[in-house]
Design a protein around this motif. Structure first.
Motif, mmCIF file in Angstrom:
data_model
loop_
_atom_site.group_PDB
_atom_site.id
_atom_site.type_symbol
_atom_site.label_atom_id
_atom_site.label_comp_id
_atom_site.label_asym_id
_atom_site.label_seq_id
_atom_site.Cartn_x
_atom_site.Cartn_y
_atom_site.Cartn_z
ATOM 1 N N ASN A 1 -78.891 55.299 -45.139
ATOM 2 C CA ASN A 1 -79.644 53.977 -45.425
ATOM 3 C C ASN A 1 -80.500 53.992 -46.482
ATOM 4 N N PRO A 2 -80.436 53.439 -47.454
ATOM 5 C CA PRO A 2 -81.554 53.589 -48.614
ATOM 6 C C PRO A 2 -82.901 52.778 -48.245
ATOM 7 N N PHE A 3 -82.683 51.842 -47.180
ATOM 8 C CA PHE A 3 -83.873 51.004 -46.772
ATOM 9 C C PHE A 3 -84.611 51.895 -45.739
ATOM 10 N N GLY A 4 -84.197 53.048 -45.447
ATOM 11 C CA GLY A 4 -84.896 53.998 -44.585
ATOM 12 C C GLY A 4 -84.447 53.743 -43.040
ATOM 13 N N TYR B 1 -69.909 50.874 -38.148
ATOM 14 C CA TYR B 1 -69.732 49.426 -37.537
ATOM 15 C C TYR B 1 -70.452 48.311 -37.859
ATOM 16 N N GLU B 2 -71.838 48.875 -37.918
ATOM 17 C CA GLU B 2 -72.888 47.715 -38.159
ATOM 18 C C GLU B 2 -72.702 47.076 -39.518
ATOM 19 N N TYR B 3 -71.873 47.647 -40.498
ATOM 20 C CA TYR B 3 -71.909 47.010 -41.699
ATOM 21 C C TYR B 3 -70.309 46.221 -41.736
ATOM 22 N N LEU B 4 -69.674 46.026 -40.654
ATOM 23 C CA LEU B 4 -68.463 45.267 -40.678
ATOM 24 C C LEU B 4 -68.615 43.755 -40.759
ATOM 25 N N GLU B 5 -67.884 43.201 -41.895
ATOM 26 C CA GLU B 5 -68.264 41.834 -41.920
ATOM 27 C C GLU B 5 -66.909 40.896 -41.791
ATOM 28 N N ALA B 6 -65.693 41.652 -41.601
ATOM 29 C CA ALA B 6 -64.579 41.135 -41.594
ATOM 30 C C ALA B 6 -64.025 40.269 -40.235
ATOM 31 N N GLU B 7 -63.540 39.127 -40.475
ATOM 32 C CA GLU B 7 -63.317 38.362 -39.461
ATOM 33 C C GLU B 7 -62.460 38.705 -38.364
ATOM 34 N N ASP B 8 -61.558 39.479 -39.077
ATOM 35 C CA ASP B 8 -60.417 39.934 -38.335
ATOM 36 C C ASP B 8 -60.771 41.456 -37.571
ATOM 37 N N ALA B 9 -61.808 41.745 -37.541
ATOM 38 C CA ALA B 9 -62.242 43.259 -37.205
ATOM 39 C C ALA B 9 -61.984 43.566 -35.610
ATOM 40 N N LYS C 1 -76.401 55.997 -39.714
ATOM 41 C CA LYS C 1 -75.979 55.151 -41.019
ATOM 42 C C LYS C 1 -76.767 53.872 -40.981
ATOM 43 N N ALA C 2 -76.611 53.026 -40.401
ATOM 44 C CA ALA C 2 -77.229 51.751 -40.338
ATOM 45 C C ALA C 2 -78.793 51.767 -39.926
ATOM 46 N N TYR C 3 -78.867 52.450 -38.788
ATOM 47 C CA TYR C 3 -79.849 52.611 -38.153
ATOM 48 C C TYR C 3 -80.952 53.766 -38.843
ATOM 49 N N GLU D 1 -81.545 42.863 -41.378
ATOM 50 C CA GLU D 1 -82.078 43.010 -42.795
ATOM 51 C C GLU D 1 -81.156 44.109 -43.738
ATOM 52 N N THR D 2 -81.108 45.276 -43.225
ATOM 53 C CA THR D 2 -80.275 46.253 -43.850
ATOM 54 C C THR D 2 -78.781 45.712 -44.254
ATOM 55 N N VAL D 3 -78.128 45.344 -43.247
ATOM 56 C CA VAL D 3 -76.941 44.511 -43.559
ATOM 57 C C VAL D 3 -76.953 43.426 -44.606
ATOM 58 N N LYS D 4 -77.802 42.546 -44.437
ATOM 59 C CA LYS D 4 -77.887 41.534 -45.610
ATOM 60 C C LYS D 4 -78.068 42.153 -46.801
ATOM 61 N N GLU D 5 -79.006 42.989 -47.247
ATOM 62 C CA GLU D 5 -79.279 43.726 -48.398
ATOM 63 C C GLU D 5 -78.257 44.536 -49.001
ATOM 64 N N ASN D 6 -77.380 45.238 -47.940
ATOM 65 C CA ASN D 6 -76.307 45.942 -48.287
ATOM 66 C C ASN D 6 -75.114 45.009 -48.770
#
Length: 364
Positions: free
Chosen positions: A39-42, A193-201, A222-224, A273-278
């Motif tokens: 995670n580049p945002f720490g 998992y936390e980065y998943l945005e697909a509606e059909d997940a 990862k995201a954490y 915030e992480t997912v939004k910036e990603n």
């Protein structure tokens, strides 16, 4: 001394170049590491604030059962505490699965390329590894199911897949669960998992109630942003967890890792915030690739696999000289590609400029 014969033909995991190593080699003051999908945002500010308190009582062994983090995760994902197993990263849970279910005479089925530790640990246990090539970045699940027989113990499914970033839709995964024989453990690795945005997940946790041969992997790496502390977990039917537990080392997750994971789980604002910036930086990177005519897979993770008109190794070496560490696809079994972790906005703008310069130069 005689080690297992299989180890003579295996190599240890080779991590990407370290930051200090690259600084010294190229005479650089600043390095941006975009090779390992960290995670580049720490990590959560709440963890950083409490760190001095987390390192108290280090002379005492950690809670081997992980009572507090077990209770917190169970409540957060709405499962019973008996349905969880924790590991030194989800990598260790992969190792525990292989140690428990695989042996000479058995086999395991997976895609290729995918997360390499499935194959690595299966081979160490003496099992036959049956690999099915990806189709345009996706698992060829029909062919993977066709490779299953009475000796198959584990089916590995990584979604979103590393290194391609693509996910498997819910309808397709549901079909796999229905068609896969009950004697095979189906492992769905959801490290991203936390980065998943697909509606059909796919709702893997809901599926656990119907399929007792399903195990879901997740991680705090990862995201954490807790990759340096190493803590991940598996979710499965209580009977599966009971089978796995004897293969787990007694104190495999540290006191600090457990405490940090508790705090990180409470800070969902940081995850949002992480997912939004990603997402924003991912879209910008895709637009950059479109402008240059570079193809890529529609990633649902925090990285992008980019197809290049030159060797991935050549682009990797060029970017190193500019202070960026990425992952060459040559080592991943995907020639003429790089896997690029999606970083901060300024860093992404700089690496895009460096890539553009290399491609414009015409150098191979």
């Amino acid at each position: 001394m005689k080690a297992k014969d299989i180890l003579k033909n295996m190599k240890p995991y080779k991590p990407g170049k370290g930051i200090e190593e690259v600084k010294k080699e190229y005479g650089l003051d600043r390095i941006v590491k975009l090779a390992s999908n960290e995670n580049p945002f720490g990590f959560s500010p709440a963890v950083k604030k409490e760190l001095p308190e987390l390192i108290a009582n280090l002379e005492i062994y950690p809670d081997g059962y992980g009572a507090e983090i077990r209770k917190k995760v169970a409540s957060f994902i709405n499962v019973d505490e008996s349905e969880l197993i924790f590991g030194n990263g989800s990598d260790e849970v992969v190792q525990i699965i292989c140690r428990t279910f695989l042996e000479p005479g058995s086999n395991t089925v997976m895609a290729t390329p995918t997360f390499p530790q499935y194959r690595h640990n299966a081979l160490i246990e003496g099992a036959e590894v049956r690999e099915v090539p990806l189709q345009e970045g996706h698992h060829n699940l029909k062919e993977m199911l066709a490779h299953i027989d009475e000796q198959t113990r584990v089916l590995w499914i990584c979604t979103p897949n590393n290194p391609t970033g693509v996910h498997i839709d819910g309808t397709t995964l549901q079909s796999v669960l229905e068609r896969c024989p009950a004697h095979v453990l189906i492992v769905i690795d959801e490290a991203y998992y936390e980065y998943l945005e697909a509606e059909d997940a796919f709702d893997s946790l809901a599926a656990l109630k119907k399929y007792p041969n399903l195990l879901v992997l997740r991680t705090f790496s990862k995201a954490y942003g807790l990759a340096g502390l190493r803590i991940g977990y598996g979710v499965a039917h209580p009977e599966v967890i009971q089978i796995l537990e004897p293969s787990r080392e007694p104190f495999n997750t540290s006191t600090v890792a457990q405490a940090a994971a508790l705090l990180a789980l409470d800070d969902q604002e940081f995850i949002e915030e992480t997912v939004k910036e990603n997402h924003k930086n991912k879209i910008s990177l895709m637009e950059f690739c479109d402008e240059l005519g570079l193809s890529y897979y529609d990633t649902q993770a925090n990285f992008l696999l980019i197809q290049l008109p030159i060797s991935g190794d050549d682009m990797f070496e060029h970017l190193l000289t500019k202070g960026f560490i990425v992952r060459s696809g040559e080592a991943l079994g995907l020639p003429n590609t790089i896997r690029l972790t999606i970083g901060k906005k300024d860093d992404m703008e700089q690496i895009q400029e460096a890539m553009k310069q290399k491609l414009a130069s015409g150098e191979k």
